[in-house]
Design a protein around this motif. Structure first.
Motif, PDB file in Angstrom:
ATOM      1  N   LEU A 238       0.851  -1.187   0.000  1.00 22.57           N
ATOM      2  CA  LEU A 238       0.000   0.000   0.000  1.00 22.57           C
ATOM      3  C   LEU A 238       0.887   1.236   0.000  1.00 22.57           C
ATOM      4  O   LEU A 238       1.844   1.321   0.782  1.00 22.57           O
ATOM      5  CB  LEU A 238      -0.917   0.006   1.228  1.00 22.57           C
ATOM      6  N   MET A 239       0.561   2.205  -0.871  1.00 27.64           N
ATOM      7  CA  MET A 239       1.351   3.424  -0.970  1.00 27.64           C
ATOM      8  C   MET A 239       0.436   4.636  -1.016  1.00 27.64           C
ATOM      9  O   MET A 239      -0.569   4.643  -1.733  1.00 27.64           O
ATOM     10  CB  MET A 239       2.229   3.386  -2.224  1.00 27.64           C
ATOM     11  N   VAL A 240       0.791   5.666  -0.228  1.00 33.91           N
ATOM     12  CA  VAL A 240       0.078   6.940  -0.232  1.00 33.91           C
ATOM     13  C   VAL A 240       1.113   8.034  -0.453  1.00 33.91           C
ATOM     14  O   VAL A 240       2.185   8.025   0.177  1.00 33.91           O
ATOM     15  CB  VAL A 240      -0.677   7.178   1.087  1.00 33.91           C
ATOM     16  N   ARG A 241       0.786   8.983  -1.340  1.00 30.98           N
ATOM     17  CA  ARG A 241       1.766  10.012  -1.694  1.00 30.98           C
ATOM     18  C   ARG A 241       1.098  11.363  -1.887  1.00 30.98           C
ATOM     19  O   ARG A 241      -0.014  11.452  -2.402  1.00 30.98           O
ATOM     20  CB  ARG A 241       2.484   9.615  -2.986  1.00 30.98           C
ATOM     21  N   GLY A 242       1.786  12.437  -1.437  1.00 29.83           N
ATOM     22  CA  GLY A 242       1.324  13.801  -1.626  1.00 29.83           C
ATOM     23  C   GLY A 242       2.443  14.677  -2.148  1.00 29.83           C
ATOM     24  O   GLY A 242       3.611  14.521  -1.760  1.00 29.83           O
ATOM     25  N   LEU A 243       2.109  15.618  -3.049  1.00 26.36           N
ATOM     26  CA  LEU A 243       3.101  16.479  -3.683  1.00 26.36           C
ATOM     27  C   LEU A 243       2.555  17.898  -3.794  1.00 26.36           C
ATOM     28  O   LEU A 243       1.404  18.108  -4.182  1.00 26.36           O
ATOM     29  CB  LEU A 243       3.441  15.946  -5.084  1.00 26.36           C
ATOM     30  N   HIS A 244       3.407  18.877  -3.460  1.00 26.33           N
ATOM     31  CA  HIS A 244       3.111  20.293  -3.713  1.00 26.33           C
ATOM     32  C   HIS A 244       4.311  20.885  -4.439  1.00 26.33           C
ATOM     33  O   HIS A 244       5.447  20.791  -3.970  1.00 26.33           O
ATOM     34  CB  HIS A 244       2.856  21.060  -2.418  1.00 26.33           C
ATOM     35  N   ASP A 245       4.058  21.484  -5.611  1.00 25.43           N
ATOM     36  CA  ASP A 245       5.132  21.963  -6.476  1.00 25.43           C
ATOM     37  C   ASP A 245       4.795  23.369  -6.962  1.00 25.43           C
ATOM     38  O   ASP A 245       3.684  23.627  -7.443  1.00 25.43           O
ATOM     39  CB  ASP A 245       5.292  21.006  -7.669  1.00 25.43           C
ATOM     40  N   GLU A 246       5.764  24.289  -6.839  1.00 25.75           N
ATOM     41  CA  GLU A 246       5.602  25.667  -7.307  1.00 25.75           C
ATOM     42  C   GLU A 246       6.753  26.016  -8.241  1.00 25.75           C
ATOM     43  O   GLU A 246       7.919  25.796  -7.898  1.00 25.75           O
ATOM     44  CB  GLU A 246       5.592  26.649  -6.127  1.00 25.75           C
ATOM     45  N   ARG A 247       6.418  26.593  -9.411  1.00 28.06           N
ATOM     46  CA  ARG A 247       7.423  26.999 -10.389  1.00 28.06           C
ATOM     47  C   ARG A 247       7.093  28.408 -10.883  1.00 28.06           C
ATOM     48  O   ARG A 247       5.957  28.674 -11.304  1.00 28.06           O
ATOM     49  CB  ARG A 247       7.457  26.022 -11.574  1.00 28.06           C
ATOM     50  N   GLU A 248       8.101  29.283 -10.861  1.00 29.38           N
ATOM     51  CA  GLU A 248       7.938  30.645 -11.352  1.00 29.38           C
ATOM     52  C   GLU A 248       9.073  30.969 -12.314  1.00 29.38           C
ATOM     53  O   GLU A 248      10.245  30.774 -11.996  1.00 29.38           O
ATOM     54  CB  GLU A 248       7.937  31.647 -10.193  1.00 29.38           C
ATOM     55  N   GLY A 249       8.720  31.449 -13.506  1.00 30.00           N
ATOM     56  CA  GLY A 249       9.712  31.767 -14.521  1.00 30.00           C
ATOM     57  C   GLY A 249       9.350  33.028 -15.266  1.00 30.00           C
ATOM     58  O   GLY A 249       8.483  33.805 -14.864  1.00 30.00           O
ATOM     59  N   GLY A 250      10.030  33.251 -16.403  1.00 29.82           N
ATOM     60  CA  GLY A 250       9.774  34.439 -17.207  1.00 29.82           C
ATOM     61  C   GLY A 250      10.883  35.455 -17.097  1.00 29.82           C
ATOM     62  O   GLY A 250      12.055  35.113 -16.902  1.00 29.82           O
ATOM     63  N   GLN A 251      10.512  36.756 -17.196  1.00 27.78           N
ATOM     64  CA  GLN A 251      11.493  37.822 -17.150  1.00 27.78           C
ATOM     65  C   GLN A 251      12.001  38.057 -15.734  1.00 27.78           C
ATOM     66  O   GLN A 251      11.301  37.833 -14.746  1.00 27.78           O
ATOM     67  CB  GLN A 251      10.899  39.125 -17.688  1.00 27.78           C
ATOM     68  N   SER A 252      13.245  38.546 -15.665  1.00 23.75           N
ATOM     69  CA  SER A 252      13.878  38.860 -14.393  1.00 23.75           C
ATOM     70  C   SER A 252      13.998  40.375 -14.261  1.00 23.75           C
ATOM     71  O   SER A 252      14.532  41.050 -15.145  1.00 23.75           O
ATOM     72  CB  SER A 252      15.262  38.213 -14.309  1.00 23.75           C
ATOM     73  N   ARG A 253      13.527  40.945 -13.167  1.00 21.55           N
ATOM     74  CA  ARG A 253      13.513  42.386 -12.972  1.00 21.55           C
ATOM     75  C   ARG A 253      14.920  42.970 -12.881  1.00 21.55           C
ATOM     76  O   ARG A 253      15.172  44.095 -13.321  1.00 21.55           O
ATOM     77  CB  ARG A 253      12.728  42.717 -11.698  1.00 21.55           C
ATOM     78  N   LYS A 254      15.879  42.230 -12.382  1.00 19.35           N
ATOM     79  CA  LYS A 254      17.203  42.794 -12.128  1.00 19.35           C
ATOM     80  C   LYS A 254      17.954  43.116 -13.417  1.00 19.35           C
ATOM     81  O   LYS A 254      18.912  43.872 -13.399  1.00 19.35           O
ATOM     82  CB  LYS A 254      18.030  41.842 -11.262  1.00 19.35           C
ATOM     83  N   HIS A 255      17.523  42.568 -14.566  1.00 22.48           N
ATOM     84  CA  HIS A 255      18.195  42.859 -15.827  1.00 22.48           C
ATOM     85  C   HIS A 255      17.501  43.967 -16.621  1.00 22.48           C
ATOM     86  O   HIS A 255      17.929  44.304 -17.708  1.00 22.48           O
ATOM     87  CB  HIS A 255      18.277  41.595 -16.692  1.00 22.48           C
TER      88      HIS A 255
END
Length: 356
Positions: A238-255
């Motif tokens: 028996l297997m139980v699994r949970g996942l939370h994933d956050e990804r942020e991309g795009g332009q970078s303000r420092k440039h």
């Protein structure tokens, strides 16, 4: 055999030179010892499909890795970015993209549909016991979705050694990974294991200076809990699994210029995923390897995506069931008969103005 032939040729050449200089010829030439070592990539000659087994010996070559990064040192599978802005990767087998490759976890179809773009990052490397890669047509026992091949992932089993294992990784870009797993044998038949994974990368990385991040910022929490019961007649996992994933991309303000008032183009992917898997095997006749197996799997995958001003949210619910009967006809022949059911439910919400 090739090494011995080279040694004999070398001896003959040297003997001719010695004969020109002296009247004596060496009567014996000893070769150095030869050590033969087994590799961790194994191909079984008893299987009819073109399958390769990648063991832990190859997986531990990288200090930190997930499923996608595990193939970096292995030429069997080609992994490439399908979308560099969001960090989505795809697998290629026989020159075709990942939609034609069937993903399995412990021989059950998984990581498909809405989870496919980022699925290679959902499996931490320290969790994997082995990977089986089959190119071309593979066994139909695992479903019909395998066009160019199958990739099956075997996780660490609760039946493994007792104890707790941990590792921590950090690189020059301040990407941090923490992995923890432990197993306990409650008695001779019952055992349990827990696997934890945390991953965090929050620095802007823009090596070519074009104003866009080369890889997205990432934060992931991953948890798996397993139980295993093993007796001579019945095996249950028996297997139980949970996942939370956050990804942020795009332009970078420092440039960008400090006075610039242009809105940044950004991407955001937030995912919650939950799974449950139950596998049962019953031995009916051990002498003829006669057995019956029942395997159940369910998953709920919810992803909120924002690409610039375009919002796309998707929820996938999947249920899978398989009943299989196997027995040996002779010492070299066996038969497998079974049925499987795979049900998907999708709820998709799209708005180009991001006003959902």
């Amino acid at each position: 055999m090739k090494r011995i032939l080279i040694g004999l040729l070398g001896y003959s050449f040297v003997s001719q030179q010695m004969l020109a200089q002296t009247d004596s010829i060496a009567s014996r030439h000893e070769l150095k010892n030869v050590t033969v070592k087994a590799t961790n990539g194994i191909k079984s000659k008893y299987r009819v499909d073109n399958a390769e087994i990648i063991g832990q010996g190859q997986l531990i070559r990288a200090a930190c890795c997930n499923l996608g990064e595990s193939f970096t040192a292995n030429p069997s599978v080609d992994v490439s970015y399908s979308d560099a802005a969001t960090g989505a990767k795809q697998i290629k087998l026989l020159g075709l993209s990942g939609t034609y490759v069937q993903m399995l976890t412990e021989n059950i179809p998984n990581l498909r549909g809405a989870s496919l773009p980022y699925s290679l990052g959902y499996v931490p490397g320290p969790w994997m016991q082995s990977i089986q890669v089959s190119k071309g047509a593979s066994s139909v026992k695992n479903g019909y979705e395998s066009t160019t091949g199958q990739i099956n992932i075997e996780f660490l089993k609760p039946q493994g050694p007792d104890g707790v294992r941990a590792n921590v990784y950090q690189d020059s870009e301040l990407k941090t990974e923490v992995n923890l797993d432990g197993s306990i044998h409650l008695n001779d038949r019952l055992s349990t294991a827990t696997l934890l994974h945390f991953e965090n990368r929050q620095m802007d990385h823009d090596g070519n200076g074009d104003g866009f991040m080369d890889m997205p910022k990432l934060r992931q929490y991953n948890l798996m809990h397993r139980w295993a019961y093993v007796s001579p007649q019945w095996i249950s996992q028996l297997m139980v699994r949970g996942l939370h994933d956050e990804r942020e991309g795009g332009q970078s303000r420092k440039h960008l210029a400090a006075s610039s008032s242009e809105p940044l183009y950004s991407t955001s992917v937030k995912t919650n995923r939950y799974e449950m898997q139950w596998k049962n095997g019953f031995t009916l006749n051990a002498d003829h390897n006669t057995s019956i197996a029942l395997m159940l799997h369910g998953s709920w995958h919810d992803a909120d995506n924002m690409f610039g001003k375009t919002q796309y949210d998707v929820t996938q619910k999947n249920g899978y069931a398989q009943l299989m009967f196997e027995t040996d006809i002779t010492e070299k022949h066996n038969i497998s008969v079974g049925a499987s059911l795979n049900h998907d439910y999708y709820d998709e919400r799209f708005n180009p103005l991001g006003t959902l």
